[in-house]
Design an enzyme around this catalytic site. Structure first.
Site, PDB file in Angstrom:
ATOM      1  N   HIS A  45       1.106  -1.474   0.013  1.00  0.00           N
ATOM      2  CA  HIS A  45       0.091  -0.004   0.000  1.00  0.00           C
ATOM      3  C   HIS A  45       0.779   1.398   0.047  1.00  0.00           C
ATOM      4  O   HIS A  45       1.929   1.466   0.416  1.00  0.00           O
ATOM      5  CB  HIS A  45      -0.831  -0.050   1.175  1.00  0.00           C
ATOM      6  CG  HIS A  45      -1.822  -1.056   1.460  1.00  0.00           C
ATOM      7  ND1 HIS A  45      -3.066  -1.091   0.760  1.00  0.00           N
ATOM      8  CD2 HIS A  45      -1.704  -2.266   1.989  1.00  0.00           C
ATOM      9  CE1 HIS A  45      -3.612  -2.176   1.016  1.00  0.00           C
ATOM     10  NE2 HIS A  45      -2.775  -3.031   1.814  1.00  0.00           N
ATOM     11  N   ARG A  53      25.021 -15.998   8.547  1.00  0.00           N
ATOM     12  CA  ARG A  53      26.265 -16.473   8.047  1.00  0.00           C
ATOM     13  C   ARG A  53      26.045 -17.622   6.617  1.00  0.00           C
ATOM     14  O   ARG A  53      24.988 -17.564   6.273  1.00  0.00           O
ATOM     15  CB  ARG A  53      26.894 -17.705   8.949  1.00  0.00           C
ATOM     16  CG  ARG A  53      26.024 -18.948   9.207  1.00  0.00           C
ATOM     17  CD  ARG A  53      26.658 -20.008  10.250  1.00  0.00           C
ATOM     18  NE  ARG A  53      26.009 -21.174  10.374  1.00  0.00           N
ATOM     19  CZ  ARG A  53      26.066 -22.188   9.597  1.00  0.00           C
ATOM     20  NH1 ARG A  53      26.932 -22.047   8.273  1.00  0.00           N
ATOM     21  NH2 ARG A  53      25.283 -23.283   9.872  1.00  0.00           N
TER      22      ARG A  53
END
Length: 214
Positions: free
Chosen positions: A116, A184
Site C-alpha cells: 500500500h 552466516r
C-alpha cells in the site's frame, strides 16, 4: 473479452483499484476453492492434491500444501517439484509467487505480495499495488517467517523462524531477524557435519533392521 485495466495494472506491479476488477478476475474464486480444500478430511490426500492442482497456476508432480491455508487468488502461484508447505500458511498472491524445486516452508509462514502507498491520503483512496515474490531451489523457510513484496530468495538459502524478509536474499546463506539480515554463509562444513550425522543414522538403522531379521 473486455479489457480489465485494474487487473492488468495489478499484475504489472502498478497502482490499481481492487473493487473495479472485473468479476471474471476477482479473487473470490480462489478463496472459495481454498476454503473447500480446508474442509476436506486430511486422510483424503488424493482429493486435497486434486483440488490444489486446480487452485494453483502450476505445480510439480510431487507437492503438498498442508491445509488449512489461505490464498488471495491461488492461480498466481507456481510450485516447483517436491514443494512442501506446512499448515496455516498465508499466500497473498495479488502478484505472482514463484517457488523453485525442493522448497520447504514451515507452519504459519506469510507470503505478502500486496503493498500500500506510504502516503496516507492516497492509501485512503484504496489504491494498492503488488510485487512478485521469487523463491529459489532448495530453500527452507522456518515457521512464522514473513516474506514481503518484491523479495527474491536465492538458491540453497535458509530463512530462520520468525524472520521478516524485506529485501532480496543471496544464495547459500542463513538469514534471520526483523528485518532479516545474513547471519552466516552455508559452507562445506555444513555438508561435512550433516554427512557424518547421516552416516551415523544409516549405520544405526541398518543395525536395527538386522535385529529384526532374527
Amino acid at each position: 473479452m473486455k479489457q480489465d485495466f485494474e487487473y492488468e495494472q495489478m499484475l504489472k506491479g502498478e497502482l490499481y483499484y481492487a473493487p473495479d476488477i472485473l468479476p471474471d478476475n476477482k479473487s473470490i474464486t480462489g478463496q472459495v476453492l481454498a476454503q473447500q480444500i480446508n474442509q476436506v478430511p486430511l486422510d483424503n490426500l488424493a482429493e486435497i492434491i486434486r483440488l490444489e492442482k486446480k487452485l494453483f497456476k502450476k505445480t510439480g508432480e510431487h507437492f503438498y500444501v498442508h491445509p488449512p491455508f489461505h490464498v488471495d487468488y491461488g492461480r498466481h502461484m507456481t510450485l516447483g517439484e517436491n514443494f512442501y508447505a506446512n499448515m496455516d500458511c498465508i499466500f497473498l498472491d495479488v502478484n505472482e509467487i514463484i517457488f523453485g524445486d525442493n522448497v520447504m516452508v514451515g507452519p504459519r509462514v506469510n507470503f505478502f505480495t500486496a503493498g500500500h502507498p506510504t502516503d496516507p491520503k492516497i492509501r485512503g483512496e484504496e489504491l494498492e499495488f503488488g510485487l512478485p515474490i521469487h523463491v529459489g531451489n532448495n530453500v527452507w523457510i522456518g515457521g512464522g517467517a514473513t516474506i514481503l513484496p518484491g523479495v527474491t530468495i536465492g538458491n540453497n538459502t535458509i530463512v530462520a523462524a520468525g524472520a521478516v524478509v524485506t529485501k532480496d536474499v543471496p544464495e547459500s546463506v542463513i538469514v534471520g531477524g526483523n528485518p532479516a539480515r545474513v547471519i552466516r554463509e552455508i559452507t562445506m562444513k555444513d555438508q561435512e557435519k550433516w554427512q557424518i550425522k547421516k552416516d551415523a543414522y544409516l549405520k544405526q538403522k541398518n543395525k536395527s533392521l538386522e535385529k529384526d531379521l532374527f
